[in-house]
Design an enzyme around this catalytic site. Structure first.
Site, short mmCIF file in Angstrom:
data_model
loop_
_atom_site.label_atom_id
_atom_site.label_comp_id
_atom_site.label_asym_id
_atom_site.label_seq_id
_atom_site.Cartn_x
_atom_site.Cartn_y
_atom_site.Cartn_z
CG HIS A 169 -9.45 -59.77 37.20
ND1 HIS A 169 -10.44 -59.02 36.58
CD2 HIS A 169 -9.96 -61.02 37.37
CE1 HIS A 169 -11.51 -59.78 36.40
NE2 HIS A 169 -11.25 -60.99 36.86
CB CYS A 263 -9.86 -54.42 31.98
SG CYS A 263 -9.06 -54.47 33.55
#
Ligand code: ARG
Length: 277
Positions: A169, A263
């Site tokens: 990511h 996150c």
């Protein structure tokens, strides 16, 4: 109608049903489970740290069978009062989206679904630095989905191909601090990505491989405060030199799932580095 936030506002989800139940990135190994009690402690420490920095933390209820719901960065990409909902590449996470949708709608956001056949994993792969959306693609999100999202926002998007499965990511290898300034891990990008980032973000701070692996780039920025995992002393020193105040907090139980501070959070009022027009 423009939403008014009084304080920096962040969405989190307690790790009540967190665990390593499947393997969808190289950090995850079912043979290396997380310790539920330790995970809870680490999450609460991050939560308390953010509150101490003046953040208004909103909570989403954890759901059994959705261990990665704790990673609210993937719950959507927030833009003003709208949220682009995620469409996860891996089936294991696809059950999260209806819960994200319900939470955002109950909080007064307008939720937007992506057209069929496009993958997009929310703020995990879409980060504003200034007025530009930097978007990581190929491992999880599609560049086409990011183009579509940016067309809805009428903003410039720079899709960046991610080349190392460990940095799957964009928020694992790039972290905007303020317009024109960001942390990055150069080896996670291809040659084009490195060139374009250097051109568009004049103040790039590179992190070393060992600290990238401690998720140094997965930091939460609140004004001049930067919350990040422990084990990143070089980056902490660099941040201090540049006038930031780093706050490290142990998040090892979440690294087992391939996640860390950033996150575990989603900024609802717009990132400090984002200049939304
Ligand atoms: N286990 C999760 C996954 O692989 C971790 C997600 C981390 N989130 C993030 N925004 N990088 O999807």
């Amino acid at each position: 109608m423009e939403r008014r936030w009084i304080r920096p506002t962040i969405l989190m989800c307690p790790p009540d049903h967190y665990g390593i139940e499947y393997e969808i990135n190289p950090w995850m190994n079912r043979g290396r489970p997380s310790d539920a009690e330790e995970a809870r402690k680490q999450w609460h420490d991050l939560h308390a740290l953010l509150i101490s920095l003046g953040v208004d933390v909103r909570l989403m209820t954890a759901v059994k069978g959705l261990p990665d719901l704790v990673f609210t960065a993937n719950a959507g990409l927030v833009w003003h009062h709208k949220v682009f909902l995620p469409r996860f590449r891996h089936e294991a996470r696809q059950g999260e989206t209806p819960h994200d949708d319900v939470w955002f709608r109950s909080a007064g956001f307008e939720t937007i679904e992506l057209p069929e056949g496009m993958y997009f994993e929310g703020a995990g792969d879409g980060l504003f630095c200034g007025d530009t959306l930097f978007a990581g693609y190929i491992i999880r999100s599609d560049a086409r989905a990011e183009q579509w999202v940016a067309s809805q926002m009428r903003c410039r998007v720079i899709p960046l191909q991610l080349v190392d499965e460990h940095y799957y990511h964009l928020d694992t290898c790039f972290c905007p601090l303020k317009p024109g300034e960001a942390l990055w891990y150069p080896a996670a990008f291809d040659e084009y990505g490195r060139t374009v980032l250097k051109q568009l973000v004049p103040g790039l701070i590179a992190v070393e491989p060992e600290e990238a692996a401690r998720f140094a780039c997965n930091a939460v920025v609140v004004g001049h405060h930067v919350a990040l995992n422990t084990g990143c002393p070089k980056l902490e020193a660099e941040l201090r030199m540049r006038g930031y105040e780093p706050h490290s907090t142990e998040l090892g139980e979440f690294i087992k799932a391939g996640g860390s501070a950033k996150c575990l959070t989603l900024r609802l009022d717009g990132e400090d580095a984002a200049l939304w027009s």
